[in-house]
Motif scaffolding. Structure first.
Motif, PDB file in Angstrom:
ATOM      1  N   GLY A   1       5.715  -3.545  -9.656  1.00 56.35           N
ATOM      2  CA  GLY A   1       6.321  -3.649  -8.487  1.00 56.35           C
ATOM      3  C   GLY A   1       7.953  -3.863  -8.569  1.00 56.35           C
ATOM      4  N   ASP A   2       8.290  -4.606  -9.400  1.00 52.70           N
ATOM      5  CA  ASP A   2       9.897  -4.882  -9.706  1.00 52.70           C
ATOM      6  C   ASP A   2      10.241  -3.564 -10.257  1.00 52.70           C
ATOM      7  OD1 ASP A   2       9.631  -7.266  -8.617  1.00 52.70           O
ATOM      8  OD2 ASP A   2       9.405  -8.322 -10.592  1.00 52.70           O
TER       9      ASP A   2
ATOM     10  N   THR B   1       8.684  -4.985  -0.898  1.00 51.58           N
ATOM     11  CA  THR B   1       7.797  -5.574  -1.873  1.00 51.58           C
ATOM     12  C   THR B   1       7.033  -6.909  -1.369  1.00 51.58           C
ATOM     13  OG1 THR B   1       9.574  -6.680  -3.080  1.00 51.58           O
ATOM     14  CG2 THR B   1       8.882  -4.372  -3.558  1.00 51.58           C
TER      15      THR B   1
ATOM     16  N   ASN C   1       3.553  -2.747  -4.577  1.00 51.21           N
ATOM     17  CA  ASN C   1       3.844  -1.533  -5.292  1.00 51.21           C
ATOM     18  C   ASN C   1       2.897  -0.419  -4.561  1.00 51.21           C
ATOM     19  OD1 ASN C   1       1.543  -1.274  -6.978  1.00 51.21           O
ATOM     20  ND2 ASN C   1       2.432  -3.049  -7.962  1.00 51.21           N
ATOM     21  N   SER C   2       3.057   0.864  -5.374  1.00 50.58           N
ATOM     22  CA  SER C   2       2.246   2.076  -4.920  1.00 50.58           C
ATOM     23  C   SER C   2       0.779   2.016  -4.940  1.00 50.58           C
ATOM     24  CB  SER C   2       2.665   3.242  -5.613  1.00 50.58           C
ATOM     25  OG  SER C   2       2.382   3.171  -6.787  1.00 50.58           O
TER      26      SER C   2
ATOM     27  N   GLU D   1       9.389  -0.327  -9.599  1.00 52.55           N
ATOM     28  CA  GLU D   1       9.406   0.536  -8.535  1.00 52.55           C
ATOM     29  C   GLU D   1      10.508   0.099  -7.493  1.00 52.55           C
ATOM     30  OE1 GLU D   1       4.856   2.339  -8.335  1.00 52.55           O
ATOM     31  OE2 GLU D   1       5.565   1.108  -6.794  1.00 52.55           O
ATOM     32  N   ALA D   2      10.551  -1.311  -7.422  1.00 54.57           N
ATOM     33  CA  ALA D   2      11.633  -1.611  -6.212  1.00 54.57           C
ATOM     34  C   ALA D   2      13.059  -1.541  -6.850  1.00 54.57           C
ATOM     35  CB  ALA D   2      11.204  -2.818  -5.601  1.00 54.57           C
TER      36      ALA D   2
END
Length: 260
Positions: free
Chosen positions: A29-30, A171, A193-194, A32-33
């Motif tokens: 997640g981090d 997020t 995340n995705s 992607e963000a």
């Protein structure tokens, strides 16, 4: 060899992390963000002689998360972490975090071990018509004030900055109930995340407990996230909470250790 990662490493590191997407939800997640050039985070990896990734270490603000599938250069990662403010905030799979606990010169925060669970079905959900809202940035301070009243929660010094940044980057989301303008119960996601989302911050003001508010909000939030094709993850250490989560479709997949 341990080195900091860049955009050019993305495909390889993402493939490495995606083999355990729930366990690596925070790191995925981090990345992607915020990518590889944000001031708030850094990512290192250990490579073997064939330039294959063996282990990863993420720093997000003051927190670190390591991940590996086998043996790795723990001392090398410890050397990296020592350059940052102590005590170290560290979390991850319990067997991986245990390797760092052996280093006496690495000052870790208070330890908490929890169950790690995931859910990928809405079979057991029955969302009701409870009146709830989705939080905006103007609700951040009230959310944190409520969390601070929960004895089991640890609200870090940078919690406000982290929550704002997470909401702005999509997020994190928080659903809440309120009465007379005061938040009475709330549930949040983190590291969305995705492919997955972590459930965090489930809490209710003491005077509003035993009314099913948190469970009602959770079911609506769970349904929305699952409808987006994502897997839900969470950690818990309260047996009563565990029973509620399991009734909603969660299954234990391991143990998670946090040093806060």
């Amino acid at each position: 060899m341990i080195r900091k990662l860049t955009d050019q490493d993305h495909d390889q590191v993402f493939a490495f992390l995606s083999e355990e997407p729930s366990i690596n939800l925070f790191i995925i997640g981090d990345i992607e963000a915020f990518g590889y050039t944000s001031e708030s985070q850094e990512i290192w990896a250990e490579f073997d002689e064939h330039n294959t990734i063996k282990a990863v270490l993420l720093r997000f603000h003051q927190s670190f998360i390591p991940y590996a599938k086998g043996e790795f250069d723990t001392s090398g990662f410890v050397s990296v972490m020592k350059h940052y403010r102590q005590p170290i905030l560290l979390s991850g799979k319990s067997d991986i975090v245990a390797k760092f606990e052996a280093y006496d010169d690495l000052h870790l925060g208070k330890k908490q071990v929890t169950y790690f669970a995931e859910c990928n079905t809405d079979e057991f959900l029955s969302p009701d018509d409870v009146v709830y809202k989705k939080a905006s940035l103007e609700d951040v301070d009230q959310i944190l004030q409520l969390r601070q009243t929960i004895e089991e929660f640890h609200v870090s010094g940078d919690a406000r900055d982290v929550l704002i940044q997470s909401m702005e980057s999509n997020t994190s989301r928080t659903y809440f109930t309120e009465e007379n303008g005061i938040i009475t119960s709330c549930v949040s996601t983190a590291a969305e995340n995705s492919i997955s989302a972590m459930i965090v911050g489930v809490c209710t003001r003491k005077e509003y407990r035993s009314k099913g508010l948190a469970t009602s909000i959770m079911q609506n939030l769970f349904q929305d996230v699952l409808n987006e094709g994502k897997t839900l993850c969470l950690f818990y250490d309260n047996p009563e909470a565990g029973r509620i989560y399991k009734r909603l479709g969660f299954k234990n997949i391991g143990m998670w250790t946090m040093h806060r």
